[in-house]
Design a protein around this motif. Structure first.
Motif, PDB file in Angstrom:
ATOM      1  N   ALA A 188       0.930  -1.082   0.011  1.00 13.46           N
ATOM      2  CA  ALA A 188       0.109   0.180  -0.039  1.00 13.46           C
ATOM      3  C   ALA A 188       0.827   1.296  -0.073  1.00 13.46           C
ATOM      4  CB  ALA A 188      -0.915   0.004   1.283  1.00 13.46           C
ATOM      5  N   THR A 189       1.013   1.911  -0.844  1.00 12.80           N
ATOM      6  CA  THR A 189       1.907   3.326  -1.164  1.00 12.80           C
ATOM      7  C   THR A 189       1.355   4.049  -0.167  1.00 12.80           C
ATOM      8  OG1 THR A 189       0.521   3.598  -2.981  1.00 12.80           O
ATOM      9  CG2 THR A 189       2.814   2.816  -3.453  1.00 12.80           C
ATOM     10  N   GLU A 190       2.009   4.737   0.739  1.00 12.55           N
ATOM     11  CA  GLU A 190       1.494   5.759   1.623  1.00 12.55           C
ATOM     12  C   GLU A 190       1.388   6.814   0.715  1.00 12.55           C
ATOM     13  OE1 GLU A 190       1.360   5.603   4.820  1.00 12.55           O
ATOM     14  OE2 GLU A 190       1.574   3.505   4.801  1.00 12.55           O
ATOM     15  N   PRO A 191       0.299   7.747   1.046  1.00  9.52           N
ATOM     16  CA  PRO A 191       0.096   9.167   0.180  1.00  9.52           C
ATOM     17  C   PRO A 191       1.220  10.137   0.491  1.00  9.52           C
ATOM     18  CG  PRO A 191      -1.369   8.874   2.021  1.00  9.52           C
ATOM     19  CD  PRO A 191      -0.754   7.644   2.088  1.00  9.52           C
ATOM     20  N   ALA A 192       1.737  10.785  -0.490  1.00  9.39           N
ATOM     21  CA  ALA A 192       2.652  11.369  -0.237  1.00  9.39           C
ATOM     22  C   ALA A 192       2.255  12.577   0.521  1.00  9.39           C
ATOM     23  CB  ALA A 192       3.261  12.110  -1.996  1.00  9.39           C
ATOM     24  N   GLY A 193       3.191  12.965   1.344  1.00 10.67           N
ATOM     25  CA  GLY A 193       2.714  14.167   2.492  1.00 10.67           C
ATOM     26  C   GLY A 193       2.391  15.243   1.783  1.00 10.67           C
ATOM     27  N   ASP A 194       1.455  16.199   1.967  1.00  7.45           N
ATOM     28  CA  ASP A 194       1.343  17.181   1.409  1.00  7.45           C
ATOM     29  C   ASP A 194       2.524  18.271   2.011  1.00  7.45           C
ATOM     30  OD1 ASP A 194      -1.584  19.305   1.141  1.00  7.45           O
ATOM     31  OD2 ASP A 194       0.289  19.196   0.008  1.00  7.45           O
ATOM     32  N   MET A 195       3.145  18.849   0.995  1.00  6.29           N
ATOM     33  CA  MET A 195       4.336  19.507   1.235  1.00  6.29           C
ATOM     34  C   MET A 195       4.226  20.920   1.289  1.00  6.29           C
ATOM     35  SD  MET A 195       6.361  17.411   2.448  1.00  6.29           S
ATOM     36  CE  MET A 195       8.010  17.936   2.534  1.00  6.29           C
ATOM     37  N   SER A 196       2.860  21.417   0.798  1.00  5.76           N
ATOM     38  CA  SER A 196       2.360  22.622   0.461  1.00  5.76           C
ATOM     39  C   SER A 196       2.346  23.523   1.766  1.00  5.76           C
ATOM     40  CB  SER A 196       1.144  22.836  -0.450  1.00  5.76           C
ATOM     41  OG  SER A 196       0.190  22.413   0.162  1.00  5.76           O
ATOM     42  N   MET A 197       2.110  24.703   1.811  1.00  3.58           N
ATOM     43  CA  MET A 197       1.989  25.752   2.719  1.00  3.58           C
ATOM     44  C   MET A 197       0.812  25.444   3.612  1.00  3.58           C
ATOM     45  SD  MET A 197       5.114  26.512   3.153  1.00  3.58           S
ATOM     46  CE  MET A 197       4.950  27.791   4.464  1.00  3.58           C
ATOM     47  N   GLU A 198      -0.102  24.918   3.094  1.00  7.09           N
ATOM     48  CA  GLU A 198      -1.457  24.817   3.666  1.00  7.09           C
ATOM     49  C   GLU A 198      -1.489  23.862   4.497  1.00  7.09           C
ATOM     50  OE1 GLU A 198      -4.394  25.019   0.121  1.00  7.09           O
ATOM     51  OE2 GLU A 198      -2.691  24.470  -0.717  1.00  7.09           O
ATOM     52  N   ALA A 199      -0.840  24.031   5.859  1.00  3.65           N
ATOM     53  CA  ALA A 199      -0.673  22.915   6.482  1.00  3.65           C
ATOM     54  C   ALA A 199      -1.892  22.733   7.602  1.00  3.65           C
ATOM     55  CB  ALA A 199       0.512  23.477   7.466  1.00  3.65           C
ATOM     56  N   ALA A 200      -2.876  23.657   7.433  1.00  2.00           N
ATOM     57  CA  ALA A 200      -4.092  23.442   8.172  1.00  2.00           C
ATOM     58  C   ALA A 200      -4.866  22.365   7.635  1.00  2.00           C
ATOM     59  CB  ALA A 200      -4.944  24.567   8.378  1.00  2.00           C
ATOM     60  N   GLU A 201      -4.636  22.185   6.179  1.00  2.00           N
ATOM     61  CA  GLU A 201      -5.353  21.116   5.598  1.00  2.00           C
ATOM     62  C   GLU A 201      -5.239  19.818   6.046  1.00  2.00           C
ATOM     63  OE1 GLU A 201      -8.369  19.962   2.791  1.00  2.00           O
ATOM     64  OE2 GLU A 201      -7.993  21.684   3.683  1.00  2.00           O
ATOM     65  N   PRO A 202      -6.001  18.967   6.563  1.00  2.00           N
ATOM     66  CA  PRO A 202      -5.702  17.653   7.149  1.00  2.00           C
ATOM     67  C   PRO A 202      -5.010  16.780   5.997  1.00  2.00           C
ATOM     68  CG  PRO A 202      -8.041  18.004   7.721  1.00  2.00           C
ATOM     69  CD  PRO A 202      -7.386  19.014   6.784  1.00  2.00           C
ATOM     70  N   SER A 203      -4.081  15.942   6.373  1.00  2.00           N
ATOM     71  CA  SER A 203      -3.551  15.151   5.303  1.00  2.00           C
ATOM     72  C   SER A 203      -3.178  13.807   5.808  1.00  2.00           C
ATOM     73  CB  SER A 203      -2.295  15.806   4.542  1.00  2.00           C
ATOM     74  OG  SER A 203      -1.374  15.738   5.493  1.00  2.00           O
ATOM     75  N   GLY A 204      -2.724  12.680   5.289  1.00  2.00           N
ATOM     76  CA  GLY A 204      -2.182  11.394   5.840  1.00  2.00           C
ATOM     77  C   GLY A 204      -3.434  10.388   5.803  1.00  2.00           C
ATOM     78  N   THR A 205      -3.697   9.620   6.805  1.00  2.00           N
ATOM     79  CA  THR A 205      -4.494   8.693   6.652  1.00  2.00           C
ATOM     80  C   THR A 205      -5.428   8.902   8.091  1.00  2.00           C
ATOM     81  OG1 THR A 205      -3.365   7.220   8.125  1.00  2.00           O
ATOM     82  CG2 THR A 205      -3.138   7.064   5.642  1.00  2.00           C
ATOM     83  N   VAL A 206      -6.692   7.999   7.988  1.00  2.00           N
ATOM     84  CA  VAL A 206      -7.479   8.104   9.051  1.00  2.00           C
ATOM     85  C   VAL A 206      -8.076   6.642   9.039  1.00  2.00           C
ATOM     86  CG1 VAL A 206      -9.696   8.933   8.042  1.00  2.00           C
ATOM     87  CG2 VAL A 206      -9.583   8.830  10.517  1.00  2.00           C
ATOM     88  N   GLU A 207      -7.717   5.788  10.258  1.00  2.00           N
ATOM     89  CA  GLU A 207      -8.064   4.434  10.320  1.00  2.00           C
ATOM     90  C   GLU A 207      -9.467   4.205  11.014  1.00  2.00           C
ATOM     91  OE1 GLU A 207      -6.267   0.272  12.068  1.00  2.00           O
ATOM     92  OE2 GLU A 207      -5.876   2.056  12.881  1.00  2.00           O
ATOM     93  N   VAL A 208     -10.578   3.930  10.595  1.00  2.00           N
ATOM     94  CA  VAL A 208     -11.721   3.820  11.168  1.00  2.00           C
ATOM     95  C   VAL A 208     -12.292   2.350  11.193  1.00  2.00           C
ATOM     96  CG1 VAL A 208     -14.174   4.493  10.954  1.00  2.00           C
ATOM     97  CG2 VAL A 208     -12.286   6.002  10.424  1.00  2.00           C
ATOM     98  N   PHE A 209     -12.760   1.757  12.499  1.00  2.00           N
ATOM     99  CA  PHE A 209     -13.117   0.664  12.590  1.00  2.00           C
ATOM    100  C   PHE A 209     -14.715   0.624  12.671  1.00  2.00           C
ATOM    101  CE2 PHE A 209     -10.269  -2.390  15.488  1.00  2.00           C
ATOM    102  CZ  PHE A 209      -9.162  -2.209  14.529  1.00  2.00           C
ATOM    103  N   SER A 210     -15.208  -0.258  11.956  1.00  2.00           N
ATOM    104  CA  SER A 210     -16.725  -0.869  11.860  1.00  2.00           C
ATOM    105  C   SER A 210     -16.841  -1.975  11.683  1.00  2.00           C
ATOM    106  CB  SER A 210     -17.387   0.086  10.913  1.00  2.00           C
ATOM    107  OG  SER A 210     -16.929  -0.375   9.619  1.00  2.00           O
ATOM    108  N   TRP A 211     -18.178  -2.386  11.980  1.00  2.00           N
ATOM    109  CA  TRP A 211     -18.458  -3.853  11.425  1.00  2.00           C
ATOM    110  C   TRP A 211     -19.346  -3.878  10.157  1.00  2.00           C
ATOM    111  CZ3 TRP A 211     -19.855  -2.123  16.461  1.00  2.00           C
ATOM    112  CH2 TRP A 211     -21.452  -2.011  16.819  1.00  2.00           C
TER     113      TRP A 211
END
Lengths: 430, 307, 275
Positions: free
Chosen positions: A23-46
């Motif tokens: 699974a290729t990790e999404p390239a980190g957002d290097m731009s200046m808009e640091a407030a914009e969430p980036s990365g992953t979010v792991e959510v458990f459900s059934w």
């Protein structure tokens, strides 16, 4: 020698394959808009199949549109009532590695299992920012709060107590009106039996026994007694507990002759098709409506209140919370915002077969059954279902105890003894 | 890779402090990480589990205060525990006897210079290569009481013989033993075959000259000589019976816990109901149960090794 | 050949064939069911041939579990290699450099091997968390290596014990040390044992379920054994997908076993694994 070489080759090629990033990790957002969430979010459900999955995918789409830089890691683990997901969650919690957010039934259960042990973050800030105190009904806010602070965000309201029945089976047995109380039910069951039709679907499954017992308990108690059983003001030695167990036993006598042998999946499959063993009635929450729609058998099926349930709305709210030490806290909050949002809830619920928690949901998106359910939510007595009233350990025990009585020893007094013990063990009324 | 390592090692002694130039000390040093790892991850952990079983930890929140025998009392009085003990006996008897009888029978047949021995051997051992999860998944489908194998039985003309398999409220465990034996009997066969092949031909010839028939040969020569193999098979299948976990986690615990096991009970109490103390008590019980099974075997094997 | 010998001979084959069928039927049904689309799946038609060759179930199962499959590969290969080397080194020490108490240590190693895994689960989760390895593939690999030490050490010990001490003594006189002997005498003799132990560890690790379930919490990080289980939910069980998944999960170990089966048998026949 040749063979060694071959094996070596296989091992090397497998090892090479293993080295490739899967699974290729999404390239980190290097731009200046640091407030914009980036990365992953792991959510458990059934929610891993059927209408549940469709609903989840729809709300994920809303999330992706709003937060294109966050990769949604959908950690759905199938298994009714989340039995499998909950064990995985528990080991993750024990290992100090919570997911960013996870599905849970709103209510005392999440409070006792997760809030009191200090695993969750309070969500007062989110409720204020998003104006949720104004758009969620007060009864739900009370239910998701502990000592005045809300801890989870509910995404839907499911109605638990519906009697689904096959119109053609009722007709074949000469039943014109669905039974409204248990006496009528057993008359109808006899008629069905004479016509060679199993009256009720069942299977040997703790989770199913737990749900079904909930209905019998609601039909012999008033709201106060029912809630009292879980806050400790009424003991589990109450006669109503035994009465419900007896009704449950008696009703299962009208299940198909092989109900002990087949899985719940088989029974559900039978209900949607035409077999000699097709049960006339299934007692189930309204996620079953999602199944009926996915099978395209709406015309074959009618629904009514479970006997003696008139005016009662037994409900559960699937919710998501924010664990302390969530690895991607900002993204988890972003997810919770979507869960709480109008578009999120209106994307999710029509497919899931549930109604939105928000009072400002777009009614036109919901079908006939769900609109009826919305009305009932306004007018009926609201009773949380057991899963929202106690710790998970009691939910598991209750299912096991009732299932054992139905499928094994058949001794009501013994089952009640075990329930008294289980209530004590789970600290009901402490 | 190793040439590298050992080439370096050759020049190593000059660099090492004096006390490490002794080869025996190097040997102990090489073994030390394994000793520490096994000591901690197996023995210290077991002690730890034992302690949790007498602690008050029966909620999601960690609580290691001493509780005495509370969890053990709860365990001993739990009807589910009693059912699991019955299930253990049923499983052990069915599983061990199937593995040993089938394993021995097949090994004896294969030892008769059979044509296609390699084919049969390969087929018999194949299930051993797959996971118990796979076994449970496939057999669950085959043993659906309303269809599956029962359809075959009905087609053969035995409509009235319709076993409930794993759905039987009392004997469901015996159906599970078939799944276990399917996986492991081939391995027992291989053990016996290895044992049979190790018996010198002279012994067999001598017995035949003495006028022993095949049955007498097995009774008086082979079976006694294969006793160590039988011992091994008993211990392996016995340990497998105690640790049985995969199959109920695939098939479910059945009507009236008919297919529940101690391993699954432990898992459910610990990770589903957060009763860590009770779960640890079950785990400790399983450990204690294993000791009388394994200890005599190991002692006898070690004694033999010394001779 | 007399008639009763003929009868005995054919009975033998009948029994063998009957058992071969017993061992093969689950595989047969897995293939059969995996080749049908979901709408053709009914427990009443379990024995019917698929109407047409349809690999859709395999494709869908693979799409849902391919990452799990590669996880299993990533766990199994390092786990098997490390634990086999550890076993070789330990077996060498036990067999050729035995010291006071080394027999006892071996005894405790082997004893631990027979004890049920449930006995260590709860502390394992704690300690892995403490080491920052909980929920990580590396944590599981480490656990497999440690719990593999007893069996691999034992197998190598048994093999190395059969290497004559004279060989070792002779090279000591030649000036070889601990590593020199290992490289010159022991390793060149160990090829088949490495293969036997390696295959053994590969199948054990690939097929393991309980520890993987507990240590790797995220279904996306889980190995195939856990993924198979996740194919079922409370509603209708997608039998075709589950069978296809079970088969996919079995392919590597069966392939290794078929390729190396003879070697594996030879290891067994030479007594590496027997009492």
């Amino acid at each position: 020698m040749k063979r060694y070489f071959l094996v070596l080759l296989i091992i090397v090629s497998l090892a090479l394959a293993a080295c490739q990033p899967v699974a290729t990790e999404p390239a980190g957002d290097m731009s200046m808009e640091a407030a914009e969430p980036s990365g992953t979010v792991e959510v458990f459900s059934w929610w891993s199949g059927g209408g549940e999955l469709a609903g989840l995918n729809a709300i994920i789409e809303v999330f992706n549109a709003r937060y294109p830089n966050v990769e949604f890691d959908n950690a759905a683990i199938g298994g009714g009532d989340g039995v499998n997901m909950k064990t995985v969650l528990e080991t993750r919690m024990l290992g100090g590695e919570p997911p960013d957010s996870f599905q849970v039934w709103a209510g005392v259960g999440v409070v006792e299992d997760h809030v009191v042990p200090g695993r969750m973050e309070g969500l007062d800030f989110l409720f204020s920012e998003e104006g949720l105190y104004d758009v969620f009904p007060q009864s739900v806010i009370d239910n998701v709060s502990y000592e005045g602070t809300p801890y989870v965000v509910p995404v839907n309201i499911h109605r638990q107590n519906i009697m689904w029945y096959r119109l053609d089976r009722f007709e074949a047995a000469g039943i014109t009106e669905p039974p409204t109380n248990w006496d009528e039910f057993f008359v109808a069951a006899e008629q069905l039996k004479e016509a060679g039709i199993p009256a009720i679907g069942g299977a040997s499954l703790g989770a199913l026994a737990f749900h079904t017992y909930n209905y019998f308990l609601n039909s012999v108690t008033d709201g106060e007694t029912y809630l009292g059983l879980f806050d400790g003001s009424v003991g589990w030695d109450a006669p109503e507990v035994a009465e419900a167990l007896e009704l449950h036993m008696r009703a299962m006598e009208y299940a198909s002759g092989d109900w002990l042998e087949v899985g719940w999946g088989d029974q559900v499959e039978r209900f949607a098709a035409d077999y000699d063993e097709t049960p006339a009635i299934i007692l189930m929450g309204d996620w079953f409506w999602g199944f009926i729609k996915s099978e395209g058998i709406e015309d074959l099926v009618g629904w009514a209140d479970i006997p003696n349930h008139q005016g009662k709305y037994v409900w559960v709210a699937d919710s998501f919370g924010l664990p302390k030490n969530a690895p991607n806290r900002d993204n988890a909050i972003a997810w919770l915002k979507v869960v709480a949002s109008k578009d999120g809830q209106d994307a999710f619920n029509p497919l899931k077969g549930s109604i939105p928690v928000r009072t400002d949901g777009d009614v036109s998106l919901y079908d006939e059954y769900l609109r009826e359910s919305m009305d009932a939510w306004q007018t009926h007595e609201l009773l949380p279902f057991i899963g929202g009233l106690v710790r998970q350990s009691f939910v598991t025990d209750l299912g096991n105890i009732v299932n054992n009585m139905l499928t094994g020893h058949g001794d009501v007094a013994r089952a009640q003894e075990e329930l008294i013990q289980a209530a004590q063990d789970s600290g009901i009324g402490e | 890779m190793h040439t590298d390592l050992t080439a370096r090692a050759k020049s190593l002694p000059a660099l090492l402090p004096k006390w490490l130039r002794d080869d025996r000390k190097i040997a102990i040093l090489m073994l030390a990480p394994s000793i520490i790892a096994v000591a901690v991850f197996i023995y210290v952990f077991m002690g730890w589990t034992l302690y949790i079983s007498v602690s008050n930890w029966d909620r999601p929140a960690l609580d290691l205060s001493f509780a005495g025998l509370k969890n053990w009392q709860r365990l001993v009085n739990d009807p589910r525990f009693h059912i699991d003990l019955r299930n253990l006996v049923l499983f052990a008897v069915g599983y061990m006897s199937q593995c040993i009888v089938i394993g021995f029978l097949l090994a004896a047949l294969l030892n008769e210079r059979i044509r296609g021995e390699v084919f049969f051997r390969t087929v018999f051992l194949m299930p051993f290569a797959v996971s118990a999860v796979v076994s449970g998944t496939a057999w669950r489908w085959l043993q659906v009481p309303s269809a599956g194998i029962n359809l075959l039985i009905a087609n053969m003309g035995f409509e009235n013989f319709r076993p409930l398999w794993y759905m039987h409220p009392k004997l469901g465990m015996l159906a599970i033993t078939i799944m276990g034996a399917w996986q492991f009997s081939g391995f027992v066969m291989a053990l016996y075959l290895a044992g049979l092949r190790a018996i010198p031909d002279e012994l067999r010839e001598a017995a035949v000259i003495d006028g022993a028939g095949t049955i007498a040969l097995y009774r008086h020569v082979f079976i006694p000589m294969l006793r160590p193999v039988t011992f091994t098979a008993i211990v392996l299948t016995g340990a497998g019976s105690i640790g049985n976990f995969e199959i109920p986690s695939i098939i479910g615990t059945g009507p009236g816990f008919a297919t529940d096991t101690l391993g699954f009970y432990m898992f459910e109490q610990t990770f589903r109901s957060s009763r860590y103390g009770l779960g640890a008590a079950v785990a400790t019980f399983m450990l204690v149960l294993s000791i009388p099974l394994v200890l005599p075997y190991l002692i006898s094997v070690l004694r033999e090794e010394k001779e | 050949m007399s008639w009763h010998r003929l009868l005995a001979g054919s009975t033998k084959y009948a029994v063998l064939i009957a058992f071969a069928a017993f061992y093969l039927v689950p595989f047969y049904v897995m293939i059969l069911t995996g080749l049908k689309p979901l709408e053709d799946i009914s427990s009443f038609e379990i024995w019917n041939m698929p109407k047409s060759l349809d690999f859709g179930s395999f494709r869908e199962a693979w799409n849902q579990m391919d990452s799990n499959f590669w996880n299993s590969v990533r766990i199994t290969i390092p786990g098997a290699i490390v634990s086999t080397f550890l076993g070789s080194l330990n077996g060498y020490v036990f067999a050729k450099w035995g010291f006071r108490g080394s027999n006892w240590i071996l005894f405790l190693f082997v004893f631990g091997m027979f004890l049920p895994g449930q006995g260590i689960l709860i502390p394992l989760v704690w300690v892995l968390q403490f080491m920052g390895l909980y929920g990580k593939v590396n944590g599981l690999i480490m656990a497999y290596c440690i719990f593999g030490i007893p069996i691999t050490s034992l197998l190598f010990y048994r093999y190395y014990a059969s290497v004559p001490d004279e060989l070792v003594d002779a090279s000591k006189i030649d000036g070889c040390g601990f590593f020199g002997i290992y490289r010159r005498i022991i390793l060149p003799l160990s090829g088949p044992t490495f293969a036997v132990v390696g295959v053994w560890q590969c199948t054990r690790i690939w097929n393991e379920y309980l520890m993987a379930l507990v240590v790797l919490g995220n279904p996306a990080r889980a190995p195939v054994t856990v993924a198979i289980k996740n194919f079922s939910s409370m509603g209708v069980i997608p039998w075709n997908l589950q069978m296809a998944a079970a088969l996919i999960a079995s392919v590597p170990t069966i392939a290794v076993y078929l390729l190396l089966g003879k070697l594996f048998m030879r290891g067994l026949l030479e007594g590496s694994l027997s009492g």
